[in-house]
Design an enzyme around this catalytic site. Structure first.
Site, short mmCIF file in Angstrom:
data_model
loop_
_atom_site.label_atom_id
_atom_site.label_comp_id
_atom_site.label_asym_id
_atom_site.label_seq_id
_atom_site.Cartn_x
_atom_site.Cartn_y
_atom_site.Cartn_z
N CYS A 118 0.67 -1.23 0.03
CA CYS A 118 -0.01 0.13 0.10
C CYS A 118 1.04 1.14 -0.02
O CYS A 118 1.92 1.23 0.64
CB CYS A 118 -0.81 0.10 1.22
N CYS B 90 -8.28 -5.32 -10.09
CA CYS B 90 -7.87 -4.23 -11.03
C CYS B 90 -7.41 -3.11 -10.19
O CYS B 90 -8.11 -2.34 -9.78
CB CYS B 90 -9.05 -3.87 -12.03
N CYS C 176 -5.31 0.93 6.26
CA CYS C 176 -5.44 2.44 6.27
C CYS C 176 -6.44 2.77 5.69
O CYS C 176 -7.09 4.14 5.57
CB CYS C 176 -4.24 3.21 5.74
ZN LIG Z 1 -2.70 1.13 3.65
#
Ligand SMILES: [Zn+2]
Length: 165
Positions: free
Chosen positions: A78, A149, A129
């Site tokens: 992330c 995707c 998050c």
């Molecule tokens: Zn995150």
């Protein structure tokens, strides 16, 4: 014989409990995440493109992410909180112009129904998050048949450590 006043008061108590019970459910519209920051804090940390995708559910233009051509072994994490989300061996070329995977890592992403743009889609976000990552569709390859995707700008790539055997 049931005392009618007692019956009435227990119904009244049940009703008032019911009402106070409803409030947290309404408040749950804003989902809670392990890592939460103010928009100002996110803006300071992320590029404008990352902020637009992760925090405003934006979408990058297809074929713009450098991660499309990332074919090394490693992990896609992330861009907001660094949580590992996808392993390189689940990445494939879907031809859509967005980095695509057939499976996320365990306990990495959350999903919710998204009915924007007149379509029913399944939105995918970081479990830790809440950052928006993309959508998942059911036209992917085996073994899952899923196509995650993803917006490449919502991810960072970490190459696997060299094998020193
Ligand atoms: Zn995150």
């Amino acid at each position: 014989m049931i005392d009618r006043r007692m019956l009435f008061s227990s119904v009244a108590i049940a009703v008032s409990y019911g009402v106070s019970w409803l409030r947290p459910i309404e408040a749950r519209a804003a989902e809670k995440f392990e890592i939460e920051k103010t928009p100002e804090e996110w803006r300071a940390q992320l590029t404008p493109m990352q902020y637009h995708i992760l925090r405003e559910e934006g979408t990058e233009r297809p074929f713009t992410s450098p991660l499309l051509k990332e074919h090394r072994k490693g992990t896609f994490a992330c861009a907001g909180c660094d949580l590992p989300l996808f392993a390189s061996d689940t990445k494939y070329d879907s031809g859509t112009g967005w980095p695509s995977f057939w499976q996320p890592l365990p306990n990495a992403v959350g999903e919710r129904k998204d009915s924007t743009l007149g379509m029913i889609r399944t939105e995918v976000h970081c479990r830790r998050c809440g950052g928006h990552l993309g959508h998942v569709f059911d036209d992917g390859p085996k073994p899952t048949g899923l196509r995650y995707c993803m917006d490449g700008y919502a991810l960072t790539f970490k190459p696997a450590a060299e094998n020193r055997s």
